[in-house]
Design a protein around this motif. Structure first.
Motif, PDB file in Angstrom:
ATOM      1  N   CYS A 135       0.801  -1.091   0.305  1.00 52.94           N
ATOM      2  CA  CYS A 135      -0.078  -0.051   0.041  1.00 52.94           C
ATOM      3  C   CYS A 135       0.990   0.793   0.000  1.00 52.94           C
ATOM      4  CB  CYS A 135      -1.142  -0.210   0.956  1.00 52.94           C
ATOM      5  SG  CYS A 135      -0.034   0.443   2.660  1.00 52.94           S
ATOM      6  N   GLY A 136       0.258   2.125   0.091  1.00 56.27           N
ATOM      7  CA  GLY A 136       0.989   3.817  -0.704  1.00 56.27           C
ATOM      8  C   GLY A 136       1.420   3.536  -1.829  1.00 56.27           C
ATOM      9  N   ASP A 137       2.281   4.731  -2.831  1.00 54.77           N
ATOM     10  CA  ASP A 137       2.166   5.266  -3.747  1.00 54.77           C
ATOM     11  C   ASP A 137       3.942   5.186  -4.064  1.00 54.77           C
ATOM     12  OD1 ASP A 137       0.079   5.974  -4.353  1.00 54.77           O
ATOM     13  OD2 ASP A 137       0.017   8.109  -3.824  1.00 54.77           O
ATOM     14  N   GLU A 138       4.690   4.856  -3.210  1.00 56.11           N
ATOM     15  CA  GLU A 138       6.311   5.014  -3.474  1.00 56.11           C
ATOM     16  C   GLU A 138       6.598   3.653  -4.021  1.00 56.11           C
ATOM     17  OE1 GLU A 138       5.706   3.082   1.226  1.00 56.11           O
ATOM     18  OE2 GLU A 138       4.698   4.516  -0.256  1.00 56.11           O
ATOM     19  N   ASP A 139       8.018   3.785  -4.918  1.00 56.94           N
ATOM     20  CA  ASP A 139       8.224   2.149  -5.151  1.00 56.94           C
ATOM     21  C   ASP A 139       9.132   1.713  -3.716  1.00 56.94           C
ATOM     22  OD1 ASP A 139       7.080   2.679  -7.330  1.00 56.94           O
ATOM     23  OD2 ASP A 139       9.113   3.814  -8.265  1.00 56.94           O
ATOM     24  N   ASP A 182       4.014  -2.317 -12.060  1.00 53.05           N
ATOM     25  CA  ASP A 182       4.076  -1.330 -11.961  1.00 53.05           C
ATOM     26  C   ASP A 182       2.330  -0.735 -12.633  1.00 53.05           C
ATOM     27  OD1 ASP A 182       3.648   0.549 -14.637  1.00 53.05           O
ATOM     28  OD2 ASP A 182       5.245   1.193 -13.829  1.00 53.05           O
ATOM     29  N   LYS A 183       1.477   0.203 -12.427  1.00 56.26           N
ATOM     30  CA  LYS A 183      -0.526   0.434 -13.163  1.00 56.26           C
ATOM     31  C   LYS A 183      -0.266  -0.074 -14.024  1.00 56.26           C
ATOM     32  CE  LYS A 183      -0.209   3.591  -8.964  1.00 56.26           C
ATOM     33  NZ  LYS A 183      -0.362   5.086  -8.647  1.00 56.26           N
TER      34      LYS A 183
END
Length: 197
Positions: A135-139, A182-183
């Motif tokens: 969860c979260g946006d960071e790689d 990757d999204k």
């Protein structure tokens, strides 16, 4: 892009004997240790990674052999399916057992091992953990040392469009997958190591 490695633990005596072995906490066999030591030099360099294991002896031994310098977190959600009363028995031993016949017939996903869990229950706990972990946006860079069932569950979760079954996703003992998440476009590579048997 998040990079995720999924490693299956090394060979055990129980696996060599084709026994159902999930919750039973067994060590690697001498052959399993030998094979992992042979592949050490071919392992990817995983600098900056967070390491997780199922906490079971066979998973912990695997990471300790392949990456002896790293610290790791034991996560019970990554344990293999609990085979209940079928633990440490083979198909040959169980094939005439009524409870076993009921378990292997019908839905492979939903049927619960008596005294254990279903494949779906195992998948739900593994996927719940990975969702929290990612969860979260960071790689992120993560390496997980676990079992055949959880690896299959995660590959089916990340790549459902491939419609592969359990056997399609199976990997060798000591093998696994490298996943790039990757999204827009996720991909994977199967990890296979040359070894002398």
């Amino acid at each position: 892009m998040t990079t995720l490695y999924l490693f299956r633990h090394g060979l055990t005596k129980e696996a060599s004997l084709h026994l159902y072995c999930g919750k039973t906490d067994v060590p690697l066999s001498a052959k399993g240790i030998e094979l992992l030591n042979q592949q050490k030099k071919n392992m990817p360099v995983l600098s900056g990674f967070s390491f997780y294991t199922s906490g079971m002896i066979r998973a912990n031994m695997t990471i300790q052999i392949l990456y002896p310098e790293v610290s790791y977190i034991c996560e019970p959600a990554l344990k293999e399916i609990d085979f209940g009363i079928f633990e440490c028995h083979s198909y040959e031993e169980l094939k005439n057992n009524y409870s076993y016949q009921m378990w292997i017939s019908g839905s492979n996903e939903l049927n619960v091992c008596p005294g254990g869990e279903s494949n779906l229950q195992m998948k739900e706990r593994v996927i719940c953990f990975i969702k929290k972990l990612l969860c979260g946006d960071e790689d992120k860079r993560i390496a997980i040392f676990t079992h055949g069932g959880p690896i299959t569950a995660l590959m089916q979760y990340f790549f459902p469009h491939e419609n592969k079954n359990f056997y399609d996703w199976q990997c060798d003992f000591g093998g696994g997958y490298k996943i790039q998440l990757d999204k827009k476009n996720s991909s994977y590579t199967k990890l296979q190591f040359n070894r002398t048997v």
